[in-house]
Design an enzyme around this catalytic site. Sequence first.
Site, PDB file in Angstrom:
ATOM      1  CB  VAL A  46      -0.963  -0.005   1.211  1.00  0.00           C
ATOM      2  CG1 VAL A  46      -1.754   1.299   1.282  1.00  0.00           C
ATOM      3  CG2 VAL A  46      -1.905  -1.198   1.135  1.00  0.00           C
ATOM      4  CB  CYS A  47       4.073   2.050   1.719  1.00  0.00           C
ATOM      5  SG  CYS A  47       3.671   1.415   3.354  1.00  0.00           S
TER       6      CYS A  47
END
Length: 187
Positions: A46-47
């Site tokens: 996700v980062c």
Amino acid sequence: MSYIGKSVCEFELQTFVKGEFKTLKKEDLKGHWSVLFFYPADFTFVCPTELEDLQDHYEEFRNTGCEVYGVSCDSHFVHKAWHDHSERIGKLCYPLVADPTGHLVRDLDIMIESDGMAERGTFIVDPECTIKAYEVIDGNVGRNAEEIIRRVQALQFVAQHGEDVCPAKWRPGEETLKPGIDLVGIL
């Protein structure tokens, strides 16, 4: 405990930005608005989508007089390796801050001690290094840069026009509210 009104702690951390390692201190946050954008770890899922979204809106942040700092507990060497190996991260023009000892992360109480990683925390800091807004969300959900920009703009407006307040979904140029008894129960 609320962090609104708390001053960012003193720190000296390494960053990777535009192909260079640089030192970042609390003093460097003074004089402009800042977004401290904490994320769990480099080389994750996700980062990079969040960091790319910030980059896609980076000029908007800069146009509001706000600097963005991506922060994780990875080292500055890992930030460089991620930059060199990821197309998304390779585009970043804002600093990736290394907090490998968790000094800043722990001061803001967003350390996941069992994993040695930061929570997904967003802190908006005014030019005096005072926290004006923050949000911490579950690690499985990415954040939206457009909403962070809107919050920065609203906080800046209120800082400049102390008597007015910004309603939900407010954007620059839209109508604000003047708190008073005549609005109680009307809106």
